[in-house]
Motif scaffolding. Structure first.
Motif, PDB file in Angstrom:
ATOM      1  N   LEU A  48      88.045  44.818  20.962  1.00  0.00           N
ATOM      2  CA  LEU A  48      86.954  45.638  20.454  1.00  0.00           C
ATOM      3  C   LEU A  48      87.316  46.199  19.091  1.00  0.00           C
ATOM      4  O   LEU A  48      88.454  46.635  18.869  1.00  0.00           O
ATOM      5  N   GLY A  59      83.115  42.757  19.019  1.00  0.00           N
ATOM      6  CA  GLY A  59      84.173  42.529  19.993  1.00  0.00           C
ATOM      7  C   GLY A  59      84.165  41.094  20.469  1.00  0.00           C
ATOM      8  O   GLY A  59      83.385  40.258  19.998  1.00  0.00           O
ATOM      9  N   THR A 117      78.151  45.025  18.587  1.00  0.00           N
ATOM     10  CA  THR A 117      77.936  46.116  19.534  1.00  0.00           C
ATOM     11  C   THR A 117      76.462  46.493  19.670  1.00  0.00           C
ATOM     12  O   THR A 117      76.074  47.126  20.652  1.00  0.00           O
TER      13      THR A 117
END
Length: 223
Positions: free
Chosen positions: A26, A31, A41
């Protein structure tokens, strides 16, 4: 209506794959899942904060130019519907996109469908909606038994503005698609330009937007 209803916006589920995996790295805004599937995200459902080691479901698209797998939607497994037991009787979860809708059935591929009556309340699926599907496999075959289906994610949005109307379709805040063909509204109300409304929106794959309003209430009816 026995045959699939044609839609201008065609979704080909064969280009996507639903994968269960683990977040392996991440950064601030991106990620990796299983070290091989990239995600931003902003595609995480329910605004959940993921951690390394979180079990997730991902809807993955393979980019033809560089053969990189990229997740276009990620959902934390611990955020599945309450009471869900993925291991019960061999049942699993996947993410599917609605490819077409008839009077009675919801299609997620040319040959795979389930009855509209599986849904309750004011939600009526529409072409492009993303669904969380609970299924099991028939032993010795590749056939799926679908046990339940629900919107992948829903969100309440208050005091937002209808920004465009085009026939039976429109937009809220220029980012949320709606169609009168699949919108729960109070009796006698027809959305108008610049109406201030409360909406419930679900994840979808419409051109240029990722939300679809499934219900709409004008503000004067809320107060």
């Amino acid at each position: 209506m026995s045959e699939e209803t044609s839609q201008e916006h065609h979704i080909d589920n064969s280009k996507f794959k639903s994968i269960q995996g683990v977040v392996t790295s991440l950064c601030n805004d991106y990620g990796w899942i299983n070290e091989t599937i990239f995600f931003n995200t902003d595609v995480i459902s329910d605004n959940v904060l993921l951690n390394i080691g979180t079990n997730v479901l991902a809807l993955v698209e393979k980019k033809p130019r560089n053969h990189i797998f990229k997740a276009i939607k990620v959902k934390a497994m611990n955020n599945l519907p309450e009471g869900s037991e993925p291991s019960k009787l061999g049942r699993r979860f996947c993410i599917k996109c609605v490819t077409s809708v008839t009077e009675d059935n919801i299609y997620i591929s040319k040959d795979m469908f389930f009855p509209l009556c599986m849904f309750s309340g004011g939600f009526r699926p529409f072409n492009g909606d993303l669904l969380l599907v609970e299924y099991s496999m028939n032993p010795g075959t590749s056939n799926m038994n679908i046990h339940s289906a629900s919107p992948l994610n829903s969100q309440n949005m208050e005091e937002v503005c209808v920004t465009s109307i085009d026939g039976r379709n429109g937009m809220v805040e220029s980012t949320i698609f709606f169609t009168l063909d699949s919108l729960h509204i109070p009796s006698g109300y027809i959305p108008g330009l610049y109406d201030i409304v409360d909406v419930v929106a679900v994840d979808t794959m419409q051109p240029h937007c990722s939300w679809r309003a499934v219900s709409m209430t004008p503000l004067e009816m809320v107060n």
